[in-house]
Scaffold this active site. Structure first.
Site, PDB file in Angstrom:
ATOM      1  N   LYS A 109     -26.531  -7.084   7.077  1.00 33.53           N
ATOM      2  CA  LYS A 109     -26.060  -8.459   6.898  1.00 33.53           C
ATOM      3  C   LYS A 109     -26.477  -8.967   5.522  1.00 33.53           C
ATOM      4  CE  LYS A 109     -26.585 -13.057   8.698  1.00 33.53           C
ATOM      5  NZ  LYS A 109     -27.537 -13.950   9.334  1.00 33.53           N
ATOM      6  N   LYS A 146      11.823  -8.964  -0.376  1.00 35.65           N
ATOM      7  CA  LYS A 146      11.001  -7.966   0.339  1.00 35.65           C
ATOM      8  C   LYS A 146      11.874  -6.852   0.920  1.00 35.65           C
ATOM      9  CE  LYS A 146       7.277 -11.186   1.262  1.00 35.65           C
ATOM     10  NZ  LYS A 146       6.572 -12.068   2.175  1.00 35.65           N
ATOM     11  N   LYS A 163      10.814  -3.265  -0.383  1.00 35.58           N
ATOM     12  CA  LYS A 163      10.149  -2.387   0.584  1.00 35.58           C
ATOM     13  C   LYS A 163      11.120  -1.422   1.266  1.00 35.58           C
ATOM     14  CE  LYS A 163       6.580  -5.860   1.272  1.00 35.58           C
ATOM     15  NZ  LYS A 163       5.352  -6.140   2.005  1.00 35.58           N
ATOM     16  N   ASN A 165      -6.676 -13.314   9.262  1.00 33.22           N
ATOM     17  CA  ASN A 165      -5.671 -14.376   9.050  1.00 33.22           C
ATOM     18  C   ASN A 165      -5.255 -14.967  10.398  1.00 33.22           C
ATOM     19  OD1 ASN A 165      -3.292 -12.872  10.099  1.00 33.22           O
ATOM     20  ND2 ASN A 165      -3.837 -11.501   8.419  1.00 33.22           N
ATOM     21  N   ASP A 215      -3.623  -8.295   2.457  1.00 34.75           N
ATOM     22  CA  ASP A 215      -3.212  -7.736   1.163  1.00 34.75           C
ATOM     23  C   ASP A 215      -4.422  -7.287   0.343  1.00 34.75           C
ATOM     24  OD1 ASP A 215      -0.462  -8.106   1.521  1.00 34.75           O
ATOM     25  OD2 ASP A 215      -0.635 -10.234   1.024  1.00 34.75           O
ATOM     26  N   PHE A 221       8.829  -7.942   8.540  1.00 40.18           N
ATOM     27  CA  PHE A 221       8.766  -9.393   8.722  1.00 40.18           C
ATOM     28  C   PHE A 221       8.407 -10.036   7.392  1.00 40.18           C
ATOM     29  CE2 PHE A 221       9.012 -10.847  13.173  1.00 40.18           C
ATOM     30  CZ  PHE A 221       9.241  -9.621  13.774  1.00 40.18           C
TER      31      PHE A 221
HETATM   32  N1  CTP Z   1       3.007  -5.531   5.055  1.00 43.59           N
HETATM   33  C1  CTP Z   1       2.478  -4.266   5.141  1.00 43.59           C
HETATM   34  N2  CTP Z   1       1.342  -3.947   4.457  1.00 43.59           N
HETATM   35  C2  CTP Z   1       0.716  -4.859   3.681  1.00 43.59           C
HETATM   36  C3  CTP Z   1       1.257  -6.169   3.588  1.00 43.59           C
HETATM   37  C4  CTP Z   1       2.399  -6.459   4.296  1.00 43.59           C
HETATM   38  O1  CTP Z   1       3.039  -3.425   5.845  1.00 43.59           O
HETATM   39  N3  CTP Z   1      -0.384  -4.520   3.052  1.00 43.59           N
HETATM   40  C5  CTP Z   1       4.251  -5.805   5.794  1.00 43.59           C
HETATM   41  C6  CTP Z   1       4.106  -6.818   6.906  1.00 43.59           C
HETATM   42  O2  CTP Z   1       3.768  -6.190   8.133  1.00 43.59           O
HETATM   43  C7  CTP Z   1       5.496  -7.435   6.952  1.00 43.59           C
HETATM   44  C8  CTP Z   1       5.969  -7.360   5.517  1.00 43.59           C
HETATM   45  O3  CTP Z   1       5.166  -6.363   4.894  1.00 43.59           O
HETATM   46  O4  CTP Z   1       6.387  -6.673   7.754  1.00 43.59           O
HETATM   47  C9  CTP Z   1       5.844  -8.629   4.745  1.00 43.59           C
HETATM   48  O5  CTP Z   1       4.544  -9.155   4.867  1.00 43.59           O
HETATM   49  P1  CTP Z   1       4.151 -10.539   4.182  1.00 43.59           P
HETATM   50  O6  CTP Z   1       2.702 -10.811   4.455  1.00 43.59           O
HETATM   51  O7  CTP Z   1       5.166 -11.581   4.527  1.00 43.59           O
HETATM   52  O8  CTP Z   1       4.404 -10.230   2.659  1.00 43.59           O
HETATM   53  P2  CTP Z   1       3.615  -9.485   1.539  1.00 43.59           P
HETATM   54  O9  CTP Z   1       4.269  -8.182   1.276  1.00 43.59           O
HETATM   55  O10 CTP Z   1       2.166  -9.446   1.824  1.00 43.59           O
HETATM   56  O11 CTP Z   1       3.951 -10.397   0.276  1.00 43.59           O
HETATM   57  P3  CTP Z   1       3.415 -11.851  -0.156  1.00 43.59           P
HETATM   58  O12 CTP Z   1       1.951 -11.837   0.125  1.00 43.59           O
HETATM   59  O13 CTP Z   1       3.749 -11.884  -1.590  1.00 43.59           O
HETATM   60  O14 CTP Z   1       4.200 -12.855   0.629  1.00 43.59           O
END
Ligand code: CTP
Length: 397
Positions: A287, A335, A339, A208, A277, A321
């Protein structure tokens, strides 16, 4: 900006050369004044070439008979920066002694003044120097504090001059310098930063847009404030801040394992990473070759690391975050609860002037107790310090 750069005699003069270069490259007009002892380290030519302006060294050597230089310079300038500044010049400024071009210019100048001290840590801690710095601070001089690092004399302590880029950031932001306190001594801060890399085959992966800059700035800020810092990230084109322990990972799974291993020792855990995610169900050893028709790659959910920390924390203060593009507060507060974090720092990554690749950030901190704090747009290192200040104010174990 029109900047007078005062350079006094210390080994950190070489950093003033870099500072001149950075300021001119950023489009600022720099006029350098060197003291006699600065001339013992380098010749004016280096500064002249980089600033493309004459360098002032002698108050009695008027370059233009129609004007008095140290007065006309002060009329011209938007700010006066002295980097490095020695204990001697600090002392003269605190006591109004004007015995050279630089100290005379300082006395005649009414605009913003920034000083970046550089000296042996024992000199820095001497009551006379502390008193002089306090006097200058009370008179509105902004002190850009040296960080901890290797001093020329072999001490590892406060005394090394701030990095040129940090001085540029402070001076050009026009913000008041916040004096950095050693308020995290004896504390361990665990930080995750940047994107994860989810392999598809040996040459392809999913990732990303996260740059890791926010997490690295947090690591730097926590370390400067005295914490022992462990930083978990993939291999990024960023320098690991001095004194920070770096654990290199690739995937969300690697990050999860590293966090599990280090979370017990941490007092504060900051999850600044943009964790994938989803990850491919199957990772190909060779490959993948193209075939007729379209291709689907099946993805499975990764472990939510922050959620795991929230469920298993014992004493740790947990900072998450939330990168959002819409309804920032609602998603961030969601969140926070889901969390079980102590605070969620939300930023709008849809705004290109802040967030992901940008050097600047602005954010809102949403705390568990319902309160919130706004952090104005500024370089990420400044945001990092504000985040830590608020976390420390809330209290943690
Ligand atoms: N985070 C994490 N592990 C994951 C996804 C996210 O620890 N697999 C943590 C990130 O480091 C951040 C927080 O969760 O501190 C929020 O991440 P964000 O990408 O904003 O949200 P998501 O939980 O992935 O939710 P969404 O995709 O629905 O926005």
């Amino acid at each position: 900006m029109k900047i007078i750069l005062g350079v006094t005699g210390g080994i950190a003069v070489y950093k003033a050369i870099d500072l001149t270069s950075k300021l001119t490259q950023a489009g600022h007009d720099v006029r350098v004044i060197m003291t006699e002892s600065a001339l013992k380290f380098v010749t004016p030519l280096a500064f002249q070439a980089l600033s493309r302006n004459n360098v002032y060294t002698d108050i009695f050597e008027e370059q233009n008979p129609a004007e008095i230089q140290h007065i006309s310079l002060t009329d011209w300038a938007d700010c006066l920066v002295i980097a490095p500044i020695t204990a001697a010049t600090i002392g003269k400024m605190a006591h109004g002694i004007s015995d050279n071009m630089l100290t005379a210019t300082y006395l005649a100048y009414t605009g913003p003044v920034y000083i970046a001290p550089a000296m042996n840590s024992k000199m820095y801690d001497h009551p006379a120097v502390i008193e002089n710095l306090t006097t200058l601070h009370e008179r509105g001089v902004q002190i850009i504090e040296p960080g901890a690092g290797f001093l020329a004399c072999g001490y590892v302590a406060k005394g090394r001059m701030s990095e040129p880029q940090d001085i540029v950031d402070v001076v050009t932001s026009g913000k008041q310098v916040q004096q950095i306190q050693q308020d995290l001594v004896g504390k361990h801060v665990l930080i995750t930063a940047g994107p994860t890399i989810e392999k598809i085959d040996p040459v392809r992966y999913l990732t990303n847009r996260s740059s890791g800059k926010m997490g690295y700035s947090l690591a730097e800020a926590a370390s400067v404030r005295g914490a022992s810092v462990t930083l978990i990230s993939s291999d990024l084109p960023l320098a690991v801040p001095e004194g920070v322990k770096h654990i290199k990972i690739e995937s969300a799974e690697d990050m999860f394992n590293a966090v599990k291993e280090h979370m017990e020792a941490a007092n504060i855990i900051i999850k600044a990473a943009a964790v994938a995610d989803y990850t491919p169900v199957e990772v190909f050893d060779q490959k993948m070759k193209k075939r007729e028709g379209d291709l689907s790659i099946q993805l499975k959910r990764t472990q939510d690391i922050l959620m795991y920390i929230g469920e298993h924390k014992t004493h740790q203060y947990v900072v998450g975050f939330a990168a959002e593009t819409e309804q920032v507060e609602m998603y961030a507060r969601g969140k926070l609860v889901k969390k079980n974090a102590d605070v969620i720092i939300a930023n709008n990554v849809g705004d290109k002037s802040i967030g992901f690749k940008s050097d600047d950030n602005a954010a809102t901190m949403y705390f568990k107790d319902g309160s919130s704090e706004e952090i104005d747009k500024q370089p990420k290192l400044g945001v990092a310090h504000e985040i830590l200040t608020h976390v420390i104010k809330k209290g943690f174990n």
